[in-house]
Design an enzyme around this catalytic site. Structure first.
Site: not given
Ligand code: IPE
Ligand code: IPE
Ligand code: MG
Length: 249
Positions: A21-23, A25-26, A38, A72, A132, A195, A197, A208
């Site tokens: 998560d966080g691509n 926002r980064w 991404h 999205r 792997l 969370r 998700s 863990e």
């Molecule tokens: C969870 O991330 C799904 C993936 C990493 C593919 P999201 O960014 O979609 O999750 P929420 O909406 O913040 O819970």
């Molecule tokens: C996770 O990063 C990648 C996917 C859910 C596909 P996000 O795209 O959810 O990045 P944020 O959470 O909006 O920063």
């Molecule tokens: Mg996200």
């Protein structure tokens, strides 16, 4: 730079799962479009696979696209699908050469045709590799997975293929997408959200959980090793008491 901790090689998790998560926002922090994040995230995936191979981790599961992610903006969804096809076509040779087996969980038939085809080809080509196993969760929903397994169980019971006492936890597990994949010992979610998700709800029962504020594109080798070190300090009690786990202490 922080020193790399010594890992106990006898206690390396067999299976580590990631909520990457966080691509977005980064990228935003850098004044860039979400897709830039991404694309950077793919580099983290590559580095984590490489590190997992070094450490002898047998299974990595990466949450790449949830059923909820279809909501999205369409250009982001399209960009993610294109990135997936591109990453597979760029990486499949090396993955195969390094003994990586690709598996998927989730409804990949619901992905665009070119994604589906490239996933099918890559999973088929790498199916005998055992260094792997990389499991990509795509168009995945844990609740859907549990409903599907429940329907299969119903069919097996109805047809008399199994009787009620045979529907054990392990029998039910074998009806999930993750059939034959051991449950993860460790789940890592990047980017600060605490969370699940809709990810691996059944399989994470005794996993863990580790949450880090680092955005996925910045999650690299060192932090992965630190996460394993953190895991190794934990006492997994599975409902018991400490003295039963460490009888000499
Ligand atoms: C969870 O991330 C799904 C993936 C990493 C593919 P999201 O960014 O979609 O999750 P929420 O909406 O913040 O819970
Ligand atoms: C996770 O990063 C990648 C996917 C859910 C596909 P996000 O795209 O959810 O990045 P944020 O959470 O909006 O920063
Ligand atoms: Mg996200």
């Amino acid at each position: 730079m922080t020193a790399t901790p010594q890992l106990d090689l006898q206690n390396i998790p067999k299976h580590v799962a990631f909520i990457m998560d966080g691509n977005g926002r980064w990228a935003k922090n850098k004044g860039q479009q979400r897709l830039f994040g991404h694309a950077a995230g793919v580099e983290s995936v590559k580095e984590i696979i490489k590190t997992a191979r070094e450490l002898g981790i047998a299974y990595l599961t990466m949450y790449a696209f949830s059923t909820e992610n279809w909501a999205r903006p369409s250009d982001e969804v399209e960009g993610l699908m294109n990135l997936l096809v591109e990453a597979i076509s760029n990486e499949v040779d090396e993955m195969h050469q390094k003994g990586v087996r690709l598996l998927t969980i989730g409804d990949i038939q619901g992905l665009p045709g070119n994604c589906y085809q490239s996933l099918l080809a890559a999973t088929e080509r790498t199916k005998n590799n055992r260094e792997l196993t990389l499991v990509l969760a795509l168009n995945y929903s844990a609740r859907q997975e549990i409903i599907q397994a429940t329907l299969k169980a119903h069919e097996l019971l109805q047809s008399g293929s199994i009787s009620t006492p045979e529907l054990t936890e392990s029998q039910f597990s074998s009806l999930l997408n993750t059939k034959d994949i051991p449950d993860p010992e460790l789940l890592i979610r990047t980017s600060g959200e605490c969370r699940i998700s809709n990810f691996l709800l059944w399989q994470l029962s005794y996993t863990e959980l580790l949450f880090t504020d680092t955005h996925w594109p910045d999650f690299r080798r060192n932090e992965f090793i630190n996460a394993i070190a953190n895991y190794q300090k934990r006492e997994r009690r599975f409902g018991m008491v400490s003295e039963q786990i460490q009888p000499n202490e």
